[in-house]
Motif scaffolding. Structure first.
Motif, PDB file in Angstrom:
ATOM      1  N   VAL A  55      13.033   9.251  -8.245  1.00 38.26           N
ATOM      2  CA  VAL A  55      12.006   9.350  -7.211  1.00 38.26           C
ATOM      3  C   VAL A  55      11.548   7.939  -6.836  1.00 38.26           C
ATOM      4  CG1 VAL A  55       9.684  10.173  -6.680  1.00 38.26           C
ATOM      5  CG2 VAL A  55      11.229  11.604  -8.019  1.00 38.26           C
ATOM      6  N   TRP A  56      11.566   7.655  -5.547  1.00 37.88           N
ATOM      7  CA  TRP A  56      11.119   6.373  -5.024  1.00 37.88           C
ATOM      8  C   TRP A  56       9.838   6.609  -4.230  1.00 37.88           C
ATOM      9  CZ3 TRP A  56      13.648   1.804  -6.055  1.00 37.88           C
ATOM     10  CH2 TRP A  56      14.908   1.931  -6.667  1.00 37.88           C
ATOM     11  N   HIS A  57       8.854   5.745  -4.405  1.00 36.14           N
ATOM     12  CA  HIS A  57       7.586   5.842  -3.701  1.00 36.14           C
ATOM     13  C   HIS A  57       7.624   4.886  -2.509  1.00 36.14           C
ATOM     14  CE1 HIS A  57       5.999   8.159  -7.044  1.00 36.14           C
ATOM     15  NE2 HIS A  57       6.693   7.323  -7.803  1.00 36.14           N
TER      16      HIS A  57
ATOM     17  N   HIS B  36       0.842  -1.188   0.000  1.00 38.81           N
ATOM     18  CA  HIS B  36       0.000   0.000   0.000  1.00 38.81           C
ATOM     19  C   HIS B  36       0.884   1.248   0.000  1.00 38.81           C
ATOM     20  CE1 HIS B  36      -3.058   2.846   1.374  1.00 38.81           C
ATOM     21  NE2 HIS B  36      -3.961   1.927   1.054  1.00 38.81           N
ATOM     22  N   VAL B  37       0.609   2.169  -0.914  1.00 43.65           N
ATOM     23  CA  VAL B  37       1.407   3.390  -1.006  1.00 43.65           C
ATOM     24  C   VAL B  37       1.094   4.310   0.174  1.00 43.65           C
ATOM     25  CG1 VAL B  37      -0.222   4.702  -2.436  1.00 43.65           C
ATOM     26  CG2 VAL B  37       2.216   5.170  -2.606  1.00 43.65           C
ATOM     27  N   THR B  38       2.130   4.934   0.722  1.00 43.87           N
ATOM     28  CA  THR B  38       1.936   5.854   1.846  1.00 43.87           C
ATOM     29  C   THR B  38       1.706   7.283   1.376  1.00 43.87           C
ATOM     30  OG1 THR B  38       4.282   6.409   2.051  1.00 43.87           O
ATOM     31  CG2 THR B  38       3.488   4.473   3.283  1.00 43.87           C
ATOM     32  N   GLY B  39       2.062   7.562   0.130  1.00 36.30           N
ATOM     33  CA  GLY B  39       1.989   8.931  -0.372  1.00 36.30           C
ATOM     34  C   GLY B  39       3.312   9.671  -0.228  1.00 36.30           C
ATOM     35  N   GLU B  40       4.244   9.076   0.507  1.00 38.11           N
ATOM     36  CA  GLU B  40       5.565   9.693   0.676  1.00 38.11           C
ATOM     37  C   GLU B  40       6.449   9.346  -0.516  1.00 38.11           C
ATOM     38  OE1 GLU B  40       7.397   9.294   4.687  1.00 38.11           O
ATOM     39  OE2 GLU B  40       5.631   8.015   5.019  1.00 38.11           O
ATOM     40  N   GLN B  41       7.381  10.251  -0.810  1.00 39.03           N
ATOM     41  CA  GLN B  41       8.368  10.014  -1.860  1.00 39.03           C
ATOM     42  C   GLN B  41       9.749  10.327  -1.312  1.00 39.03           C
ATOM     43  OE1 GLN B  41       7.268  12.419  -5.205  1.00 39.03           O
ATOM     44  NE2 GLN B  41       5.551  11.111  -5.755  1.00 39.03           N
TER      45      GLN B  41
END
Length: 117
Positions: free
Chosen positions: A92-94, A79-84
């Motif tokens: 850029v890493w998600h 699940h993506v946290t929205g942070e990069q």
């Protein structure tokens, strides 16, 4: 983790609220940060700290239409946290969350391919 454990693994309760990823992933996940020992140490540290979820980074592009939950490996969502995070090379890493114990079991099941950098 025991190879005799039930697959797919029982996921933490918090994961059950995540939207179901699109489709069904059949190929193993690719761990590009190191070998199997590095993978195991990363997720085992989260399990030892009694954390249900471990943080990983993924460089897959995330457009506005991208779902917040995708497959880490067959049977295990992330699940993506929205942070990069911007790497030293400018990429850029998600930041994603992955069920830690399930990730360890996936490695034992051969559902993760480790590719040292």
């Amino acid at each position: 983790m025991s190879p005799e454990a039930v697959w797919p693994p029982e996921l933490p309760e918090v994961v059950l609220d995540w939207p179901v990823p699109r489709g069904v992933k059949i190929r193993p996940a690719r761990w590009v940060s190191g070998d199997a020992a590095h993978f195991r140490a990363h997720f085992q540290a989260a399990v030892d700290a009694k954390m249900a979820l471990a943080v990983i980074c993924n460089d897959a592009p995330r457009g506005p239409e991208a779902r917040v939950t995708r497959w880490f490996c067959p049977g295990v969502p992330m699940h993506v946290t929205g942070e990069q995070v911007v790497g030293e090379d400018g990429r850029v890493w998600h930041v994603f969350l992955v069920p830690a114990a399930a990730a360890l079991l996936a490695l034992e099941r051969g559902l993760v391919t480790c590719l040292p950098e």
